[in-house]
Write an enzyme that holds these catalytic residues in place. Structure first.
Site, PDB file in Angstrom:
ATOM      1  N   TYR A  53       0.859  -1.182   0.000  1.00 24.27           N
ATOM      2  CA  TYR A  53       0.000   0.000   0.000  1.00 24.27           C
ATOM      3  C   TYR A  53       0.894   1.229   0.000  1.00 24.27           C
ATOM      4  CZ  TYR A  53      -3.393   3.489   1.592  1.00 24.27           C
ATOM      5  OH  TYR A  53      -4.187   4.604   1.708  1.00 24.27           O
TER       6      TYR A  53
ATOM      7  N   ASP B   2       9.236   2.866  -0.227  1.00 20.93           N
ATOM      8  CA  ASP B   2       8.189   3.480   0.568  1.00 20.93           C
ATOM      9  C   ASP B   2       8.428   3.065   2.014  1.00 20.93           C
ATOM     10  OD1 ASP B   2       5.977   4.252   1.939  1.00 20.93           O
ATOM     11  OD2 ASP B   2       4.518   3.502   0.479  1.00 20.93           O
TER      12      ASP B   2
ATOM     13  N   LYS C  54       4.107   9.086   8.634  1.00 19.23           N
ATOM     14  CA  LYS C  54       3.749   8.509   9.937  1.00 19.23           C
ATOM     15  C   LYS C  54       4.654   9.003  11.076  1.00 19.23           C
ATOM     16  CE  LYS C  54       0.790   5.039   8.148  1.00 19.23           C
ATOM     17  NZ  LYS C  54       0.851   4.237   6.944  1.00 19.23           N
TER      18      LYS C  54
HETATM   19  C1  LIG Z   1       0.204   4.759   5.560  1.00 18.23           C
HETATM   20  C2  LIG Z   1       1.023   4.499   4.355  1.00 18.23           C
HETATM   21  C3  LIG Z   1       1.030   5.368   3.257  1.00 18.23           C
HETATM   22  C4  LIG Z   1       0.078   6.536   3.150  1.00 18.23           C
HETATM   23  O1  LIG Z   1       0.312   7.496   4.125  1.00 18.23           O
HETATM   24  P1  LIG Z   1      -0.888   8.523   4.480  1.00 18.23           P
HETATM   25  O2  LIG Z   1      -0.237   9.475   5.420  1.00 18.23           O
HETATM   26  O3  LIG Z   1      -1.969   7.697   5.099  1.00 18.23           O
HETATM   27  O4  LIG Z   1      -1.303   9.156   3.211  1.00 18.23           O
HETATM   28  C5  LIG Z   1       1.898   5.116   2.229  1.00 18.23           C
HETATM   29  N1  LIG Z   1       2.728   4.064   2.270  1.00 18.23           N
HETATM   30  C6  LIG Z   1       2.765   3.208   3.305  1.00 18.23           C
HETATM   31  C7  LIG Z   1       3.730   2.069   3.305  1.00 18.23           C
HETATM   32  C8  LIG Z   1       1.886   3.382   4.363  1.00 18.23           C
HETATM   33  O5  LIG Z   1       1.874   2.494   5.357  1.00 18.23           O
END
Ligand SMILES: *Cc1c(COP(=O)(O)O)cnc(C)c1O
Length: 407
Positions: free
Chosen positions: A114, A209, A237
């Site tokens: 994701y 990511d 985060k």
């Molecule tokens: C949570 C998450 C996102 C998206 O971040 P948001 O601040 O919710 O837009 C992207 N990549 C990873 C791996 C995530 O866990």
């Protein structure tokens, strides 16, 4: 969480209280940001202090610079960095930058990873998209979907084949180096090194990511643990300390393509605002001061031992209540963990999807009833914070044991 609505009234340290006054030990941790626990005094004080000097300027401020220096220092693959307001913005900007830099359109991602909710990335996605049965969101233009190739994680041959079939067309490979949005599983057999080699050989960019793993699994993120350097990295985060903050950065020659120096447009009214920066800096500096990663790994190890004992007990005593044998696979990396209701090994989305979701739901509610709040989906990861005490972990271990015995 099933039929019962669940609203949080208050959170402090490792605990949350719902609007009816029930107390829970929390392992959602705002889905990752709360690595020091909820509302740590050090962050609340930093935010309060910053707020007295203004909430947002739309003009650079010194805290942004301090944050940028910290990120570049802790993650050596990042030479230049830009602040945004969410993980979604970070990955979205990485993709645009990758496309501009390589002058190509296609990207490779992996099933179950994701990367936020930008159009190009909601193909075979994890997290809520997967939980709610729509890994390919509605509303995506087909033209975008056609440019996104999603492959099974850990399948190096498919990656090689895909590059061969799309010669000089792949702009970038984006990956969660440790996938944590379809449960939690790990790269095997140097998979990340293969991605690095294939990207370099084919002139594509490697985008890590690390929105979850960045500064959680180690001071330098997953790239430090696995020793693989990405061209671009997305962060979020944890770096906001509970505020809406993201960042992306990487090699200077790529970042120099960004506006206003370069032709790739990117901006944000509230990006780098002093409250988010103050919160994030306070959190990251405190983590370093207390050697939070060691503390988190110790707590994680304590939980793993209790969980594995409980699993052993439950799987050795099947057939209570007429249930068939329970298969469970437990995964942990530092303070991140996942309990799959499936037999292992689990190394990709297909493995995670073998899980017995009905069993998971029963387990989730059995834990909640005992005051332990895990993520309400098999396809999420649990997060321990530095505020969890050994006593919290023991109580959780006991709840897991009872919950499994009740299934
Ligand atoms: C949570 C998450 C996102 C998206 O971040 P948001 O601040 O919710 O837009 C992207 N990549 C990873 C791996 C995530 O866990």
């Amino acid at each position: 969480m099933g039929s019962a609505p669940f609203f949080v009234a208050r959170a402090e340290g490792a605990k949350i209280w719902d609007v009816d006054g029930n107390e829970y030990i929390d392992y959602i941790g705002s889905w990752g940001p709360a690595i020091l626990g909820h509302a740590p005094k050090i962050i609340v004080d930093a935010v309060r202090e910053a707020a007295t000097r203004g909430l947002s300027f739309g003009i650079p401020n010194p805290l942004e610079v301090e944050m940028a220096e910290l990120i570049c220092d802790w993650m050596p693959s990042i030479e230049k960095v830009r602040m945004v307001n969410s993980g979604t913005e970070a990955t979205m900007s990485c993709i645009r930058l990758g496309r501009a830099f390589t002058r190509r359109d296609k990207i490779i991602k992996f099933d179950g990873c994701y990367h936020g909710h930008a159009d190009s990335l909601l193909v075979k996605a994890g997290s809520g998209a997967l939980t709610h049965g729509r890994p390919d969101s509605a509303g995506l233009p087909q033209a975008f979907v056609d440019l996104t190739i999603s492959l099974p994680f850990n399948d190096a041959n498919r990656v090689r084949k895909c590059f061969a079939q799309n010669k000089a067309q792949i702009a970038a490979v984006i990956v969660e180096p440790v996938p944590a949005n379809s449960g939690l599983y790990f790269p095997t057999d140097n998979f990340l090194s293969v991605l690095r080699e294939e990207c370099t050989r084919n002139g594509a960019l490697l985008i890590f990511d690390e929105v979850i793993t960045g500064f959680r699994v180690a001071r330098g993120g997953a790239q430090e643990i696995y020793g693989v350097k990405s061209d671009l990295t997305a962060l979020g985060k944890i770096i906001g300390g509970g505020f809406p903050v993201g960042a992306f950065g990487g090699r200077a020659e790529i970042m120099d393509q960004l506006s206003p120096d370069g032709p790739v447009y990117q901006a944000g009214t509230l990006s780098g605002n002093p409250l988010g920066m103050a919160a994030g800096l306070a959190q990251l500096r405190e983590l370093e001061r207390i050697d939070g990663w060691k503390l988190l790994d110790d707590l994680g190890a304590q939980f793993e031992k209790l969980a594995r004992d409980a699993i052993k007990f439950a799987t050795a005593n099947p057939c209570r209540g007429g249930q068939a044998k329970i298969n469970i696979t437990f995964h942990r990396l530092g303070s991140m963990f996942c309990l799959f209701f499936a037999s292992g090994p689990i190394i990709d989305l297909a493995g995670a999807r073998r899980s017995d979701l009905k069993m998971f739901t029963r387990f989730f509610h059995a834990c909640l009833k005992r005051g332990v709040c895990f993520a309400p989906s098999q396809f999420e990861t649990g997060f321990i914070s530095t505020s969890h005490t050994q006593h919290d972990i023991e109580a959780t271990g006991a709840a897991v044991r009872e919950a499994l015995a009740e299934l």
